[in-house]
Scaffold this motif. Sequence first.
Motif, PDB file in Angstrom:
ATOM      1  N   ASP A 180      10.917 -12.337   7.769  1.00 21.89           N
ATOM      2  CA  ASP A 180      10.756 -12.458   9.218  1.00 21.89           C
ATOM      3  C   ASP A 180       9.530 -11.697   9.724  1.00 21.89           C
ATOM      4  O   ASP A 180       8.928 -12.076  10.723  1.00 21.89           O
ATOM      5  N   GLU A 181       9.152 -10.613   9.033  1.00 25.35           N
ATOM      6  CA  GLU A 181       8.033  -9.785   9.485  1.00 25.35           C
ATOM      7  C   GLU A 181       6.670 -10.359   9.105  1.00 25.35           C
ATOM      8  O   GLU A 181       5.675 -10.047   9.729  1.00 25.35           O
ATOM      9  N   ILE A 182       6.618 -11.192   8.075  1.00 26.83           N
ATOM     10  CA  ILE A 182       5.339 -11.770   7.651  1.00 26.83           C
ATOM     11  C   ILE A 182       5.008 -12.916   8.595  1.00 26.83           C
ATOM     12  O   ILE A 182       5.644 -13.954   8.573  1.00 26.83           O
ATOM     13  N   GLN A 183       4.012 -12.708   9.419  1.00 25.94           N
ATOM     14  CA  GLN A 183       3.628 -13.710  10.410  1.00 25.94           C
ATOM     15  C   GLN A 183       2.231 -14.262  10.168  1.00 25.94           C
ATOM     16  O   GLN A 183       2.000 -15.443  10.246  1.00 25.94           O
ATOM     17  N   GLU A 184       1.299 -13.371   9.901  1.00 28.55           N
ATOM     18  CA  GLU A 184      -0.098 -13.770   9.817  1.00 28.55           C
ATOM     19  C   GLU A 184      -0.763 -13.041   8.658  1.00 28.55           C
ATOM     20  O   GLU A 184      -0.518 -11.865   8.428  1.00 28.55           O
ATOM     21  N   ILE A 185      -1.610 -13.743   7.943  1.00 33.09           N
ATOM     22  CA  ILE A 185      -2.331 -13.173   6.813  1.00 33.09           C
ATOM     23  C   ILE A 185      -3.799 -13.055   7.205  1.00 33.09           C
ATOM     24  O   ILE A 185      -4.402 -14.000   7.698  1.00 33.09           O
ATOM     25  N   ALA A 186      -4.355 -11.864   7.010  1.00 30.93           N
ATOM     26  CA  ALA A 186      -5.777 -11.639   7.268  1.00 30.93           C
ATOM     27  C   ALA A 186      -6.400 -11.082   5.990  1.00 30.93           C
ATOM     28  O   ALA A 186      -5.772 -10.293   5.284  1.00 30.93           O
ATOM     29  N   PHE A 187      -7.607 -11.495   5.689  1.00 35.26           N
ATOM     30  CA  PHE A 187      -8.272 -11.055   4.475  1.00 35.26           C
ATOM     31  C   PHE A 187      -9.351 -10.039   4.812  1.00 35.26           C
ATOM     32  O   PHE A 187     -10.119 -10.228   5.745  1.00 35.26           O
ATOM     33  N   ALA A 188      -9.390  -8.964   4.043  1.00 35.93           N
ATOM     34  CA  ALA A 188     -10.399  -7.927   4.217  1.00 35.93           C
ATOM     35  C   ALA A 188     -10.581  -7.211   2.886  1.00 35.93           C
ATOM     36  O   ALA A 188      -9.684  -7.246   2.028  1.00 35.93           O
ATOM     37  N   LYS A 189     -11.696  -6.566   2.710  1.00 38.54           N
ATOM     38  CA  LYS A 189     -11.951  -5.822   1.487  1.00 38.54           C
ATOM     39  C   LYS A 189     -11.112  -4.548   1.483  1.00 38.54           C
ATOM     40  O   LYS A 189     -11.070  -3.824   2.471  1.00 38.54           O
ATOM     41  N   ALA A 190     -10.462  -4.275   0.377  1.00 41.44           N
ATOM     42  CA  ALA A 190      -9.621  -3.076   0.260  1.00 41.44           C
ATOM     43  C   ALA A 190     -10.504  -1.856   0.025  1.00 41.44           C
ATOM     44  O   ALA A 190     -11.399  -1.873  -0.804  1.00 41.44           O
ATOM     45  N   ALA A 191     -10.232  -0.798   0.770  1.00 47.08           N
ATOM     46  CA  ALA A 191     -11.016   0.426   0.637  1.00 47.08           C
ATOM     47  C   ALA A 191     -10.168   1.595   0.135  1.00 47.08           C
ATOM     48  O   ALA A 191     -10.697   2.666  -0.123  1.00 47.08           O
ATOM     49  N   ASP A 192      -8.858   1.408  -0.009  1.00 46.20           N
ATOM     50  CA  ASP A 192      -7.960   2.477  -0.433  1.00 46.20           C
ATOM     51  C   ASP A 192      -8.012   2.598  -1.961  1.00 46.20           C
ATOM     52  O   ASP A 192      -7.419   1.800  -2.678  1.00 46.20           O
ATOM     53  N   ARG A 193      -8.702   3.614  -2.448  1.00 41.53           N
ATOM     54  CA  ARG A 193      -8.895   3.765  -3.893  1.00 41.53           C
ATOM     55  C   ARG A 193      -7.605   4.099  -4.620  1.00 41.53           C
ATOM     56  O   ARG A 193      -7.423   3.730  -5.776  1.00 41.53           O
ATOM     57  N   MET A 194      -6.686   4.782  -3.963  1.00 46.38           N
ATOM     58  CA  MET A 194      -5.405   5.099  -4.591  1.00 46.38           C
ATOM     59  C   MET A 194      -4.638   3.811  -4.884  1.00 46.38           C
ATOM     60  O   MET A 194      -4.089   3.615  -5.965  1.00 46.38           O
ATOM     61  N   VAL A 195      -4.633   2.895  -3.921  1.00 47.93           N
ATOM     62  CA  VAL A 195      -3.934   1.626  -4.112  1.00 47.93           C
ATOM     63  C   VAL A 195      -4.655   0.786  -5.159  1.00 47.93           C
ATOM     64  O   VAL A 195      -4.018   0.171  -6.023  1.00 47.93           O
ATOM     65  N   GLN A 196      -5.984   0.767  -5.124  1.00 46.74           N
ATOM     66  CA  GLN A 196      -6.734  -0.007  -6.117  1.00 46.74           C
ATOM     67  C   GLN A 196      -6.448   0.499  -7.533  1.00 46.74           C
ATOM     68  O   GLN A 196      -6.241  -0.287  -8.454  1.00 46.74           O
ATOM     69  N   GLY A 197      -6.429   1.806  -7.703  1.00 44.59           N
ATOM     70  CA  GLY A 197      -6.134   2.376  -9.017  1.00 44.59           C
ATOM     71  C   GLY A 197      -4.720   2.063  -9.466  1.00 44.59           C
ATOM     72  O   GLY A 197      -4.486   1.696 -10.630  1.00 44.59           O
ATOM     73  N   SER A 198      -3.769   2.188  -8.553  1.00 44.09           N
ATOM     74  CA  SER A 198      -2.378   1.875  -8.889  1.00 44.09           C
ATOM     75  C   SER A 198      -2.209   0.391  -9.192  1.00 44.09           C
ATOM     76  O   SER A 198      -1.444   0.007 -10.083  1.00 44.09           O
ATOM     77  N   GLY A 249       0.780  -1.228   0.000  1.00 46.01           N
ATOM     78  CA  GLY A 249       0.000   0.000   0.000  1.00 46.01           C
ATOM     79  C   GLY A 249       0.811   1.277   0.000  1.00 46.01           C
ATOM     80  O   GLY A 249       0.471   2.226  -0.693  1.00 46.01           O
ATOM     81  N   ALA A 250       1.893   1.332   0.740  1.00 48.35           N
ATOM     82  CA  ALA A 250       2.662   2.572   0.865  1.00 48.35           C
ATOM     83  C   ALA A 250       3.620   2.788  -0.307  1.00 48.35           C
ATOM     84  O   ALA A 250       3.820   3.918  -0.743  1.00 48.35           O
ATOM     85  N   SER A 251       4.218   1.712  -0.819  1.00 48.87           N
ATOM     86  CA  SER A 251       5.257   1.866  -1.846  1.00 48.87           C
ATOM     87  C   SER A 251       4.792   1.450  -3.243  1.00 48.87           C
ATOM     88  O   SER A 251       5.476   1.736  -4.211  1.00 48.87           O
ATOM     89  N   LEU A 252       3.663   0.759  -3.338  1.00 50.15           N
ATOM     90  CA  LEU A 252       3.126   0.216  -4.579  1.00 50.15           C
ATOM     91  C   LEU A 252       4.026  -0.862  -5.188  1.00 50.15           C
ATOM     92  O   LEU A 252       3.869  -1.238  -6.345  1.00 50.15           O
ATOM     93  N   PHE A 253       4.966  -1.386  -4.415  1.00 47.33           N
ATOM     94  CA  PHE A 253       5.795  -2.500  -4.856  1.00 47.33           C
ATOM     95  C   PHE A 253       4.880  -3.693  -5.080  1.00 47.33           C
ATOM     96  O   PHE A 253       4.017  -3.982  -4.259  1.00 47.33           O
TER      97      PHE A 253
END
Length: 144
Positions: A66-84, A20-24
Motif C-alpha cells: 500500500d505504501e509503494i506509490q511512485e518510483i523515482a530514479f536517482a544515483k545512490a550516494a550512500d556508501r554504506m548501503v552501496q557496500g552492503s 537503505g535503513a534495514s538492508l533488507f
Amino acid sequence: MWFAHVFFIGRLKCLVLTHGASLFSAVKEGYQRVDMAAPEELVKGMIGQALYLVGAPPEAIKKVMDEIQEIAFAKAADRMVQGSMNDMIKIYKYQRDDRNPRCLDYPVAIREMNHIPMKVLKYEYPAEAFVRGLGFSDYVLKPE
C-alpha cells in the motif's frame, strides 16, 4: 528509501533492491529492460515475494504494498548501503553457484541473504530489522 543495482550471474542478468535503513534485499533473476515498463509492479512483486519468503506477517506485506506509490530514479550516494548491497550480491552469487556444494534454490537464497547478521544493524538480521521497522515488533525470523 530503496536502492537498486543490476548484476550478472554468468549470463543471467539480475536486479537487487536493498532497503537503505534495514538492508533488507530482494532479487529478480532474469531481469530484462521490458520489466521497467511498469516499475511499480516490478518493485512491489520483488519486495512482496521476498517478504513472503522470509515469513513476514501478511499485514506487513500489505502495508508495504500500500505504501509503494511512485518510483523515482536517482544515483545512490550512500556508501554504506552501496557496500552492503555489494556484500549481499556476493552472498547471493555464492549461494546460487553450481560449484557450491550447498547451492540453493532461488527462494531459499533470498531467505538466506536476509538471514545474515549485519554489523551496521548491530548484528540484527535485515529481514527482522525491516519488518520491525514497519511496526511489527514481535516478528522474529524463524529458522528453516
